[in-house]
Design an enzyme around this catalytic site. Structure first.
Site, PDB file in Angstrom:
ATOM      1  N   GLU A 275       0.417  92.073  85.344  1.00  0.00           N
ATOM      2  CA  GLU A 275       0.112  91.928  86.772  1.00  0.00           C
ATOM      3  C   GLU A 275      -1.326  92.333  87.125  1.00  0.00           C
ATOM      4  O   GLU A 275      -2.045  91.585  87.792  1.00  0.00           O
ATOM      5  CB  GLU A 275       1.092  92.773  87.594  1.00  0.00           C
TER       6      GLU A 275
ATOM      7  N   TYR B 111       7.896  97.897  81.167  1.00  0.00           N
ATOM      8  CA  TYR B 111       7.224  98.151  82.446  1.00  0.00           C
ATOM      9  C   TYR B 111       5.701  98.265  82.287  1.00  0.00           C
ATOM     10  O   TYR B 111       4.958  97.601  83.006  1.00  0.00           O
ATOM     11  CB  TYR B 111       7.796  99.399  83.117  1.00  0.00           C
TER      12      TYR B 111
END
Length: 201
Positions: free
Chosen positions: A134, A126
């Site tokens: 991202e 994550y």
């Protein structure tokens, strides 16, 4: 696909070709369409099909869909960036583990090591997917967004630019992501505790 293959009756002593057919179908479908269809994950959480909070499922879907459709798809200059590769690699590994777990749990043949992996692999994946993935991609996209004045027609209604919106997203992203991250840690504690109780029983 794995679950469906096992649930289908065997023909002529062989497993059916459904997984291969499904793979070829999915490979030919636009990735944007597939990511948009992932809204079903929010629906599944809402109706209780999967034990996930609907709001958190929606936040994850919204973040990913925005990233794929609004940023990566519209800005060719960032598509070859290592950050895009990092993002998709982290997403892919986590989803292969997650959906394998879902499929084998449905068949009631899920091994304990896969359950452990399902609730442990996210710990490095994550942060890798969000930070150098991202967020770094969106940061790199900012100059191109400003230069082209992307989505001017839509954001003009709100008296702001998409560039300003994207900056706001980058500021809020760590806080929204942290909420999701902490939720999955709670899930991990709960699920692994249940697994250890079953072993003792």
């Amino acid at each position: 696909m794995v679950a469906t293959a096992h649930l289908q009756p065997a023909t002529t002593g062989r497993r059916p070709l459904l997984p291969l057919v499904m793979f070829l179908f999915v490979s030919s479908v636009d990735s944007g369409v597939l990511q948009t269809c992932a809204i079903l994950e929010t629906v599944h959480a809402t109706i209780g099909l999967v034990p996930t909070a609907p709001l958190l499922a929606f936040l994850q879907w919204g973040g990913r869909t925005h990233f794929v459709l609004a940023v990566v798809r519209q800005i060719p200059e960032v598509q070859s960036s290592p950050s895009v590769f990092i993002t998709f690699m982290a997403w892919s590994i986590s989803e292969v583990i997650r959906y394998s777990h879902y499929a084998l749990t449905t068949l009631k043949v899920c091994p304990s090591w896969l359950t452990y992996l399902r609730y442990t692999a996210f710990i490095p994946l994550y942060p890798i997917g969000v930070g150098p993935g991202e967020m770094w991609t969106m940061y790199q996209a900012l100059p191109f967004v400003k230069k082209r004045n992307l989505y001017l027609g839509f954001f003009k209604k709100f008296s702001m630019s998409y560039h300003s919106f994207l900056v706001g997203v980058l500021v809020c992203y760590p806080f929204l992501w942290l909420k999701l991250y902490m939720h999955v840690f709670k899930q991990r504690k709960s699920k692994l505790r249940k697994g250890s109780r079953k072993k003792r029983a």
